[in-house]
Design a protein around this motif. Structure first.
Motif, PDB file in Angstrom:
ATOM      1  N   ILE A 174    -141.676  -3.491 -47.400  1.00  0.00           N
ATOM      2  CA  ILE A 174    -141.402  -3.510 -48.836  1.00  0.00           C
ATOM      3  C   ILE A 174    -139.952  -3.890 -49.102  1.00  0.00           C
ATOM      4  O   ILE A 174    -139.656  -4.665 -50.020  1.00  0.00           O
ATOM      5  CB  ILE A 174    -141.719  -2.145 -49.464  1.00  0.00           C
ATOM      6  CG1 ILE A 174    -143.203  -1.827 -49.304  1.00  0.00           C
ATOM      7  CG2 ILE A 174    -141.338  -2.117 -50.946  1.00  0.00           C
ATOM      8  CD1 ILE A 174    -143.585  -0.447 -49.765  1.00  0.00           C
ATOM      9  N   LYS A 175    -139.032  -3.355 -48.296  1.00  0.00           N
ATOM     10  CA  LYS A 175    -137.610  -3.663 -48.476  1.00  0.00           C
ATOM     11  C   LYS A 175    -137.339  -5.153 -48.318  1.00  0.00           C
ATOM     12  O   LYS A 175    -136.493  -5.720 -49.011  1.00  0.00           O
ATOM     13  CB  LYS A 175    -136.778  -2.872 -47.468  1.00  0.00           C
ATOM     14  CG  LYS A 175    -136.705  -1.373 -47.751  1.00  0.00           C
ATOM     15  CD  LYS A 175    -135.794  -0.678 -46.748  1.00  0.00           C
ATOM     16  CE  LYS A 175    -135.663   0.810 -47.073  1.00  0.00           C
ATOM     17  NZ  LYS A 175    -134.771   1.510 -46.111  1.00  0.00           N
ATOM     18  N   VAL A 176    -138.063  -5.787 -47.418  1.00  0.00           N
ATOM     19  CA  VAL A 176    -137.883  -7.217 -47.200  1.00  0.00           C
ATOM     20  C   VAL A 176    -138.536  -8.038 -48.313  1.00  0.00           C
ATOM     21  O   VAL A 176    -138.038  -9.097 -48.702  1.00  0.00           O
ATOM     22  CB  VAL A 176    -138.467  -7.612 -45.819  1.00  0.00           C
ATOM     23  CG1 VAL A 176    -138.444  -9.124 -45.637  1.00  0.00           C
ATOM     24  CG2 VAL A 176    -137.696  -6.922 -44.699  1.00  0.00           C
ATOM     25  N   GLN A 177    -139.636  -7.535 -48.846  1.00  0.00           N
ATOM     26  CA  GLN A 177    -140.428  -8.324 -49.800  1.00  0.00           C
ATOM     27  C   GLN A 177    -139.950  -8.241 -51.238  1.00  0.00           C
ATOM     28  O   GLN A 177    -140.184  -9.181 -52.011  1.00  0.00           O
ATOM     29  CB  GLN A 177    -141.901  -7.848 -49.750  1.00  0.00           C
ATOM     30  CG  GLN A 177    -142.623  -8.212 -48.481  1.00  0.00           C
ATOM     31  CD  GLN A 177    -144.043  -7.677 -48.440  1.00  0.00           C
ATOM     32  OE1 GLN A 177    -144.859  -8.130 -47.656  1.00  0.00           O
ATOM     33  NE2 GLN A 177    -144.345  -6.700 -49.274  1.00  0.00           N
ATOM     34  N   TRP A 178    -139.301  -7.137 -51.645  1.00  0.00           N
ATOM     35  CA  TRP A 178    -139.089  -6.935 -53.074  1.00  0.00           C
ATOM     36  C   TRP A 178    -138.224  -8.007 -53.740  1.00  0.00           C
ATOM     37  O   TRP A 178    -138.505  -8.362 -54.890  1.00  0.00           O
ATOM     38  CB  TRP A 178    -138.553  -5.526 -53.369  1.00  0.00           C
ATOM     39  CG  TRP A 178    -137.107  -5.305 -53.098  1.00  0.00           C
ATOM     40  CD1 TRP A 178    -136.536  -4.755 -51.990  1.00  0.00           C
ATOM     41  CD2 TRP A 178    -136.012  -5.624 -53.976  1.00  0.00           C
ATOM     42  NE1 TRP A 178    -135.180  -4.711 -52.100  1.00  0.00           N
ATOM     43  CE2 TRP A 178    -134.824  -5.229 -53.321  1.00  0.00           C
ATOM     44  CE3 TRP A 178    -135.916  -6.189 -55.247  1.00  0.00           C
ATOM     45  CZ2 TRP A 178    -133.559  -5.413 -53.882  1.00  0.00           C
ATOM     46  CZ3 TRP A 178    -134.649  -6.363 -55.817  1.00  0.00           C
ATOM     47  CH2 TRP A 178    -133.501  -5.963 -55.141  1.00  0.00           C
ATOM     48  N   MET A 194    -144.348  -4.648 -53.759  1.00  0.00           N
ATOM     49  CA  MET A 194    -143.264  -3.675 -53.937  1.00  0.00           C
ATOM     50  C   MET A 194    -143.717  -2.224 -53.929  1.00  0.00           C
ATOM     51  O   MET A 194    -142.970  -1.345 -54.353  1.00  0.00           O
ATOM     52  CB  MET A 194    -142.528  -3.970 -55.257  1.00  0.00           C
ATOM     53  CG  MET A 194    -141.875  -5.332 -55.322  1.00  0.00           C
ATOM     54  SD  MET A 194    -140.886  -5.591 -56.821  1.00  0.00           S
ATOM     55  CE  MET A 194    -142.195  -5.833 -58.032  1.00  0.00           C
ATOM     56  N   TYR A 215    -141.418   1.669 -44.591  1.00  0.00           N
ATOM     57  CA  TYR A 215    -141.214   0.951 -45.851  1.00  0.00           C
ATOM     58  C   TYR A 215    -140.399  -0.337 -45.642  1.00  0.00           C
ATOM     59  O   TYR A 215    -139.985  -0.964 -46.616  1.00  0.00           O
ATOM     60  CB  TYR A 215    -140.496   1.842 -46.857  1.00  0.00           C
ATOM     61  CG  TYR A 215    -141.228   3.125 -47.163  1.00  0.00           C
ATOM     62  CD1 TYR A 215    -142.495   3.113 -47.748  1.00  0.00           C
ATOM     63  CD2 TYR A 215    -140.671   4.368 -46.859  1.00  0.00           C
ATOM     64  CE1 TYR A 215    -143.179   4.280 -48.016  1.00  0.00           C
ATOM     65  CE2 TYR A 215    -141.353   5.553 -47.131  1.00  0.00           C
ATOM     66  CZ  TYR A 215    -142.602   5.492 -47.704  1.00  0.00           C
ATOM     67  OH  TYR A 215    -143.278   6.658 -47.963  1.00  0.00           O
ATOM     68  N   GLN A 216    -140.179  -0.721 -44.394  1.00  0.00           N
ATOM     69  CA  GLN A 216    -139.348  -1.882 -44.105  1.00  0.00           C
ATOM     70  C   GLN A 216    -139.935  -3.164 -44.690  1.00  0.00           C
ATOM     71  O   GLN A 216    -139.207  -4.026 -45.181  1.00  0.00           O
ATOM     72  CB  GLN A 216    -139.185  -2.037 -42.587  1.00  0.00           C
ATOM     73  CG  GLN A 216    -138.249  -3.160 -42.164  1.00  0.00           C
ATOM     74  CD  GLN A 216    -136.825  -2.935 -42.644  1.00  0.00           C
ATOM     75  OE1 GLN A 216    -136.360  -1.799 -42.690  1.00  0.00           O
ATOM     76  NE2 GLN A 216    -136.136  -4.003 -43.002  1.00  0.00           N
ATOM     77  N   ASN A 238    -139.089   2.240 -39.732  1.00  0.00           N
ATOM     78  CA  ASN A 238    -139.173   2.556 -41.154  1.00  0.00           C
ATOM     79  C   ASN A 238    -140.465   1.962 -41.705  1.00  0.00           C
ATOM     80  O   ASN A 238    -140.630   0.738 -41.747  1.00  0.00           O
ATOM     81  CB  ASN A 238    -137.959   1.984 -41.893  1.00  0.00           C
ATOM     82  CG  ASN A 238    -137.917   2.416 -43.354  1.00  0.00           C
ATOM     83  OD1 ASN A 238    -138.899   2.924 -43.901  1.00  0.00           O
ATOM     84  ND2 ASN A 238    -136.788   2.212 -43.996  1.00  0.00           N
ATOM     85  N   ASN A 291    -148.772  -3.306 -47.008  1.00  0.00           N
ATOM     86  CA  ASN A 291    -147.388  -2.963 -46.719  1.00  0.00           C
ATOM     87  C   ASN A 291    -147.183  -1.902 -45.638  1.00  0.00           C
ATOM     88  O   ASN A 291    -146.219  -1.969 -44.887  1.00  0.00           O
ATOM     89  CB  ASN A 291    -146.693  -2.496 -48.006  1.00  0.00           C
ATOM     90  CG  ASN A 291    -146.723  -3.568 -49.087  1.00  0.00           C
ATOM     91  OD1 ASN A 291    -146.670  -4.756 -48.787  1.00  0.00           O
ATOM     92  ND2 ASN A 291    -146.820  -3.166 -50.338  1.00  0.00           N
TER      93      ASN A 291
END
Length: 318
Positions: free
Chosen positions: A294-298, A270, A291-292, A289, A278
């Motif tokens: 992280i968005k999928v993993q959180w 995260m 941070y994509q 993006n 990440n």
């Protein structure tokens, strides 16, 4: 030993050094001088950090931080193949392109298990202080040679692509070393003791569940800050697990330590601070993006953290 950890650092440093030279000559990069200097300083610390006095290494680190903090590190031009050329190459080579990537983990495991204790003329082949790292470096080098053999590419292409990937990651490339050092400093400075004193007034002394909850959540949060569960582990274990779970409730340490690391890994999923997990995948996949991932993993990370809390609490009660 024949292949030492320092040899690996020198090899990585040389690749970084060559990339910085390419950057200095990249006229399409409006910040080519400062960007090149950033990677040049980084390369010097990798190549000569073992011999240069700590004071001067510290000055270089300050220079690296200033260049990154002042946004003087930019990406340049890399002479990449067009999308059409990539599709043609993909169709041409097919599944052979997966071979170098698959070789890395396979050869690393074989190197650790079978060659890790090999001696040649009475000398260890691998550095016993970090067999895995040296085995990974050797496996990566072999995979590179195989990749060049499959594609018949010019070796210079691999250096240019290394530079492209490194500069796509940017300043985050130095995070692993920085955060590992920071974790050591935190532990030496007694941050764990400070955490223990603060939580002493928050965690009910008779509640194993809240002690487990505080440890797991703290591992995840501190990992998000540090970017590395290994850096968070000694601090949070010394501050929470040992005084509140192991000593107070008499729980065996081996039942707590492994699950505590797993809780830390939830934080790894995260945080952008864990750049190699990440940010690098987002760069490799050319995601718009960064941070994509992280968005999928959180969501998965939160669920796994809850599972780790329940698992540690159950195991501790046995």
């Amino acid at each position: 030993m024949i292949l030492s950890t320092q040899t690996v650092y020198v090899f990585i440093g040389l690749i970084t050094l060559i990339g910085s030279i390419f950057t200095f000559f990249d006229k399409q990069n409006l910040r080519r001088w400062t960007t090149g200097m950033f990677y040049l300083l980084y390369a010097v610390t990798l190549i000569s950090g073992h011999w240069i006095p700590p004071f001067y290494i510290g000055l270089m680190v300050i220079g690296i931080v200033l260049l990154a903090g002042l946004q003087m590190v930019k990406t340049g031009s890399y002479g990449e193949a067009s999308v059409q050329e990539r599709l043609m190459n993909r169709n041409r080579f097919g599944n052979k392109l997966f071979l170098p990537a698959l070789l890395i983990p396979i050869l690393t495991v074989l190197g650790v298990e079978w060659i890790g204790h090999l001696r040649i003329a009475g000398r260890l082949f691998y550095d016993p202080s970090n067999v895995t790292m040296v085995a990974l470096a050797v496996a990566t080098f072999i995979a590179l040679l195989v990749g060049l053999g499959i594609t018949r590419s010019n070796p210079i292409t691999s250096l240019r692509e290394s530079r492209r990937l490194l500069e796509s990651i940017g300043w985050a490339a130095v995070l692993p070393q920085m955060l590992a050092t920071l974790g050591t400093l935190f532990n030496s400075a007694g941050v764990g003791d400070v955490v223990a004193k603060l939580l002493h007034h928050v965690i009910p002394s008779n509640s194993l569940f809240w002690a487990v909850f505080a440890y797991c959540v703290s591992m995840a949060l501190f990992t998000m800050i540090m970017g590395n569960a290994f850096a968070a582990f000694p601090v949070m274990t010394a501050g929470i697990a040992i005084p509140f779970i192991i000593q107070h409730f008499g729980i065996q340490a081996d039942r707590i330590a492994a699950i505590g690391m797993f809780a830390g890994y939830c934080g790894t999923l995260m945080t952008p601070m864990a750049a190699n997990f990440n940010i690098v995948p987002a760069t490799l996949l050319d995601l718009k993006n960064k941070y994509q991932v992280i968005k999928v993993q959180w969501p998965t990370a939160v669920i796994l953290l809850a599972v780790n809390i329940a698992l540690m609490y159950s195991v501790a009660r046995i």
